[in-house]
Structures are given as structure tokens and as C-alpha cells.
Design a protein around this motif. Structure first.
Motif, PDB file in Angstrom:
ATOM      1  N   ASN A   1      80.881  19.599  43.554  1.00 18.15           N
ATOM      2  CA  ASN A   1      81.039  18.879  42.372  1.00 18.15           C
ATOM      3  C   ASN A   1      79.845  17.703  42.259  1.00 18.15           C
ATOM      4  O   ASN A   1      79.497  17.056  43.125  1.00 18.15           O
ATOM      5  CB  ASN A   1      82.175  17.656  42.446  1.00 18.15           C
ATOM      6  CG  ASN A   1      82.650  17.031  41.386  1.00 18.15           C
ATOM      7  OD1 ASN A   1      82.023  17.209  40.085  1.00 18.15           O
ATOM      8  ND2 ASN A   1      83.480  15.884  41.478  1.00 18.15           N
TER       9      ASN A   1
ATOM     10  N   LYS B   1      77.547  15.142  39.796  1.00 20.53           N
ATOM     11  CA  LYS B   1      77.697  14.183  38.742  1.00 20.53           C
ATOM     12  C   LYS B   1      76.066  13.453  38.120  1.00 20.53           C
ATOM     13  O   LYS B   1      75.284  13.472  39.115  1.00 20.53           O
ATOM     14  CB  LYS B   1      78.478  13.156  39.177  1.00 20.53           C
ATOM     15  CG  LYS B   1      79.903  13.378  39.338  1.00 20.53           C
ATOM     16  CD  LYS B   1      80.714  12.171  39.416  1.00 20.53           C
ATOM     17  CE  LYS B   1      82.163  12.578  39.870  1.00 20.53           C
ATOM     18  NZ  LYS B   1      83.139  11.286  39.766  1.00 20.53           N
TER      19      LYS B   1
ATOM     20  N   TYR C   1      81.524  14.166  33.178  1.00 24.42           N
ATOM     21  CA  TYR C   1      82.430  14.679  34.085  1.00 24.42           C
ATOM     22  C   TYR C   1      81.695  15.277  35.244  1.00 24.42           C
ATOM     23  O   TYR C   1      80.389  15.461  35.010  1.00 24.42           O
ATOM     24  CB  TYR C   1      83.417  15.529  33.427  1.00 24.42           C
ATOM     25  CG  TYR C   1      82.912  16.827  32.646  1.00 24.42           C
ATOM     26  CD1 TYR C   1      82.150  17.924  33.320  1.00 24.42           C
ATOM     27  CD2 TYR C   1      82.443  16.822  31.049  1.00 24.42           C
ATOM     28  CE1 TYR C   1      81.474  19.012  32.604  1.00 24.42           C
ATOM     29  CE2 TYR C   1      81.953  17.802  30.565  1.00 24.42           C
ATOM     30  CZ  TYR C   1      81.323  18.753  31.369  1.00 24.42           C
ATOM     31  OH  TYR C   1      80.682  19.811  30.419  1.00 24.42           O
TER      32      TYR C   1
ATOM     33  N   ILE D   1      80.179  18.173  37.309  1.00 20.98           N
ATOM     34  CA  ILE D   1      79.798  19.716  37.132  1.00 20.98           C
ATOM     35  C   ILE D   1      79.850  20.658  38.223  1.00 20.98           C
ATOM     36  O   ILE D   1      79.675  20.241  39.201  1.00 20.98           O
ATOM     37  CB  ILE D   1      78.450  19.757  36.702  1.00 20.98           C
ATOM     38  CG1 ILE D   1      78.257  18.750  35.460  1.00 20.98           C
ATOM     39  CG2 ILE D   1      77.831  20.945  36.318  1.00 20.98           C
ATOM     40  CD1 ILE D   1      76.795  18.499  35.247  1.00 20.98           C
ATOM     41  N   SER D   2      80.569  21.643  38.163  1.00 17.93           N
ATOM     42  CA  SER D   2      80.630  22.875  38.997  1.00 17.93           C
ATOM     43  C   SER D   2      79.314  23.556  39.166  1.00 17.93           C
ATOM     44  O   SER D   2      78.524  24.093  38.343  1.00 17.93           O
ATOM     45  CB  SER D   2      81.704  23.920  38.506  1.00 17.93           C
ATOM     46  OG  SER D   2      81.810  24.864  39.480  1.00 17.93           O
TER      47      SER D   2
ATOM     48  N   THR E   1      74.147  25.280  37.951  1.00 14.46           N
ATOM     49  CA  THR E   1      75.640  25.432  37.424  1.00 14.46           C
ATOM     50  C   THR E   1      76.206  26.775  37.778  1.00 14.46           C
ATOM     51  O   THR E   1      75.530  27.883  38.115  1.00 14.46           O
ATOM     52  CB  THR E   1      75.630  25.286  35.953  1.00 14.46           C
ATOM     53  OG1 THR E   1      74.744  26.653  35.465  1.00 14.46           O
ATOM     54  CG2 THR E   1      75.147  24.080  35.392  1.00 14.46           C
TER      55      THR E   1
ATOM     56  N   ARG F   1      83.007  22.492  33.928  1.00 20.36           N
ATOM     57  CA  ARG F   1      83.564  21.411  34.646  1.00 20.36           C
ATOM     58  C   ARG F   1      83.803  21.840  35.987  1.00 20.36           C
ATOM     59  O   ARG F   1      84.624  22.930  36.199  1.00 20.36           O
ATOM     60  CB  ARG F   1      84.812  21.215  33.749  1.00 20.36           C
ATOM     61  CG  ARG F   1      85.745  19.603  34.256  1.00 20.36           C
ATOM     62  CD  ARG F   1      86.600  19.367  33.246  1.00 20.36           C
ATOM     63  NE  ARG F   1      86.470  19.091  32.049  1.00 20.36           N
ATOM     64  CZ  ARG F   1      86.169  17.783  31.428  1.00 20.36           C
ATOM     65  NH1 ARG F   1      86.250  16.786  32.334  1.00 20.36           N
ATOM     66  NH2 ARG F   1      85.953  17.419  30.210  1.00 20.36           N
ATOM     67  N   TYR F   2      83.990  21.191  37.071  1.00 20.49           N
ATOM     68  CA  TYR F   2      84.290  21.017  38.159  1.00 20.49           C
ATOM     69  C   TYR F   2      85.977  21.032  38.254  1.00 20.49           C
ATOM     70  O   TYR F   2      86.435  20.044  37.734  1.00 20.49           O
ATOM     71  CB  TYR F   2      83.849  20.244  39.268  1.00 20.49           C
ATOM     72  CG  TYR F   2      84.022  20.281  40.623  1.00 20.49           C
ATOM     73  CD1 TYR F   2      83.576  21.248  41.287  1.00 20.49           C
ATOM     74  CD2 TYR F   2      85.188  19.650  41.266  1.00 20.49           C
ATOM     75  CE1 TYR F   2      84.090  21.551  42.793  1.00 20.49           C
ATOM     76  CE2 TYR F   2      85.542  19.656  42.489  1.00 20.49           C
ATOM     77  CZ  TYR F   2      85.105  20.785  43.251  1.00 20.49           C
ATOM     78  OH  TYR F   2      85.639  20.947  44.635  1.00 20.49           O
ATOM     79  N   LYS F   3      86.732  21.951  38.883  1.00 20.57           N
ATOM     80  CA  LYS F   3      87.963  22.006  39.153  1.00 20.57           C
ATOM     81  C   LYS F   3      88.642  21.714  40.239  1.00 20.57           C
ATOM     82  O   LYS F   3      88.064  22.268  41.231  1.00 20.57           O
ATOM     83  CB  LYS F   3      88.647  23.330  38.333  1.00 20.57           C
ATOM     84  CG  LYS F   3      88.184  23.694  37.188  1.00 20.57           C
ATOM     85  CD  LYS F   3      88.710  25.080  36.704  1.00 20.57           C
ATOM     86  CE  LYS F   3      88.210  25.499  35.199  1.00 20.57           C
ATOM     87  NZ  LYS F   3      88.660  26.646  35.007  1.00 20.57           N
TER      88      LYS F   3
END
Length: 267
Positions: free
Chosen positions: A194, A196, A202, A204-205, A230, A265-267
Motif C-alpha cells: 500500500n 500513498k 487513497y 495505491i496497490s 502500480t 486502489r489498494y484492497k
């Protein structure tokens, strides 16, 4: 050109060799670069902005059966920083074999413009080096040296790293930097992290790489580096941390022009 000539690009986590594109359909799609793409990065020492990098993919061409991307990066130091006057443009003909065919650089100061060119002739196993001044145009050096490997230059390294990120492996990468044959070791990882940055609200993955450069580059880049790309098919560089003469610097994505793309987006 002789003091800081590699590129915060370089800065930007990149380096390395003659790995071919994957041949299956899905990986081919991942290895395409978008003509017209523009990525902009800030270069910071602690909280002070010292410069900016602007990367562009200008065109994709096939000449005599050889396909390459013509890419460019603009490197500028911040005008508010005293005693630093760095304005460089690098152009690389980055072929789909994942190494450089031709590298051009121009360096501007208040007093003069200088240029250098590295023409990689793989067929005849030679690198032709030209250096001199612009306005007026004068060639000071026109020489050749032996070529025993496929090489990357100060800009093609950026695109090599994008291609190879996300696959866990280690590579020794042959580079031709500042008219010297050098090498870097890079460790690619596939763990998702993750990350930032200020440009996105938010996490980032991303996937990470790290390594060691055996040469000196822009802002005195030398030694250890790490960077994050990414975790998607576009593999956009987001963040890098580098060791330089004055300490550590950070290179961070601040804007982009890329059709339909948002950082994952990182989950």
C-alpha cells in the motif's frame, strides 16, 4: 553533462538488460506503451523540492523491420534552489527487445548548449559516441567502442523497469552511462504493498523493487535505491527513494496524462 548525467529517471528506479518481451497474448498487451503518455514527477530532498521530471512516449515506429518507441524525458532543477542549474533533455529509441538503439542528450546552461549521442550498432558490435556543442554546432568527440552486450541508457532503464516489475527475480543490467559501460543489480518483487502519494487520496496497490547502482547519476545518485510500480497492466512508477551525495531523495508521481487510467486502489 559530465557531472550529473544520468537521470533522476534513473533516479527513478531503473536499470537493466536485454530481456525480450513475453510472447503470449496477455503479456504482449501489458508490454505496450501508450503513445502520448506523459508522467510527471517531483524530486525532493527531505521536504524541499529540488527538481522535476517529465516523461513522454512520442511515437512508435517500425523501420527496416525493427520496432521501437521514441521516448523523451525533460529534467529540470527548481529555479528556487541556489547553486543548482540542471536542464537536460534525454531521448531514447527503446526497442521492443527491451534495450536501447539510440540515445541523445542535450544539456543547457546560461552559457551554452551541449549534446551527446550513443548509437548502439548491435549488428557490427560497436557503440558510436558523439559529443560536442550546439549553437554553434561543433563535434568535439566522434569515436567508437566495442559492444558485447545489449545495453540500456539513462532513459530506457525507466521503461525496462516498468516491463519487468511484478515478476520476482534478480537481474544484472548492462548500461552505457556517461560514456562508460556499467552495471546495476536490481531485485524485482511480487509482494503487493500500500503506497500513498500526495496526488491521490487513497492507498495505491503497488509492487516493489530495490537494488544497487554501480555508477553515479543525477544529483549524485549512487548505491542503493528502491521504487514502487502500480500493480496493474500499466506498471506506472509511483514512488522511489534513492541515495545521493547529500543524503536521500524521494521521486514521486505528481501528475499524468494517460487515457482512461487511474492508479489502482489498494484492497
Amino acid at each position: 553533462m559530465n557531472k550529473l548525467l544520468v537521470i533522476a529517471v534513473l533516479c527513478l528506479f531503473f536499470f537493466f538488460s536485454n530481456i525480450s518481451f513475453a510472447e503470449d497474448k496477455n503479456n504482449k498487451q501489458q508490454n505496450e506503451f501508450e503513445v502520448g503518455e506523459e508522467l510527471v514527477y517531483s524530486v525532493k530532498y527531505t521536504f524541499i523540492k529540488v527538481g522535476e521530471l517529465r516523461f513522454k512516449v512520442l511515437e512508435k515506429k517500425t523501420v527496416n523491420g525493427k520496432t521501437y518507441y521514441r521516448t523523451m524525458v525533460y529534467i529540470n532543477s527548481d529555479e528556487s534552489i541556489p547553486f543548482v542549474d540542471l536542464h537536460e533533455i534525454y531521448e531514447s529509441y527503446y526497442n521492443i527487445g527491451n534495450f536501447s538503439d539510440l540515445f541523445k542528450a542535450t544539456h543547457r546552461t546560461k552559457e551554452y548548449y551541449r549534446f551527446s549521442e550513443h548509437d548502439f550498432d548491435y549488428e557490427n558490435k560497436k557503440i558510436r559516441v558523439k559529443k560536442g556543442t550546439l549553437k554553434p554546432y561543433f563535434v568535439e568527440t566522434d569515436s567508437t567502442c566495442d559492444l558485447r552486450h545489449s545495453f540500456n541508457d539513462g532513459l530506457s532503464l525507466f521503461y525496462y523497469a516498468r516491463i519487468m516489475s511484478g515478476y520476482k527475480h534478480q537481474d544484472p543490467v548492462y548500461c552505457f552511462i556517461n560514456e562508460k559501460k556499467v552495471k546495476a543489480i536490481i531485485n524485482f518483487n511480487d509482494d503487493v504493498e500500500n503506497v500513498k502519494i500526495d496526488a491521490v487520496d487513497y492507498g495505491i496497490s503497488c509492487v516493489k523493487l530495490n537494488g544497487n547502482a554501480e555508477f553515479k547519476g543525477v544529483f549524485g545518485l549512487s548505491g542503493d535505491f528502491e521504487g514502487w510500480f502500480t500493480n496493474d497492466v500499466y506498471k506506472v512508477p509511483v514512488l522511489a527513494k534513492l541515495s545521493v551525495i547529500i543524503g536521500n531523495i524521494t521521486v514521486e508521481l505528481i501528475s499524468w496524462r494517460k487515457q482512461g487510467w487511474k492508479p489502482p486502489r489498494y484492497k
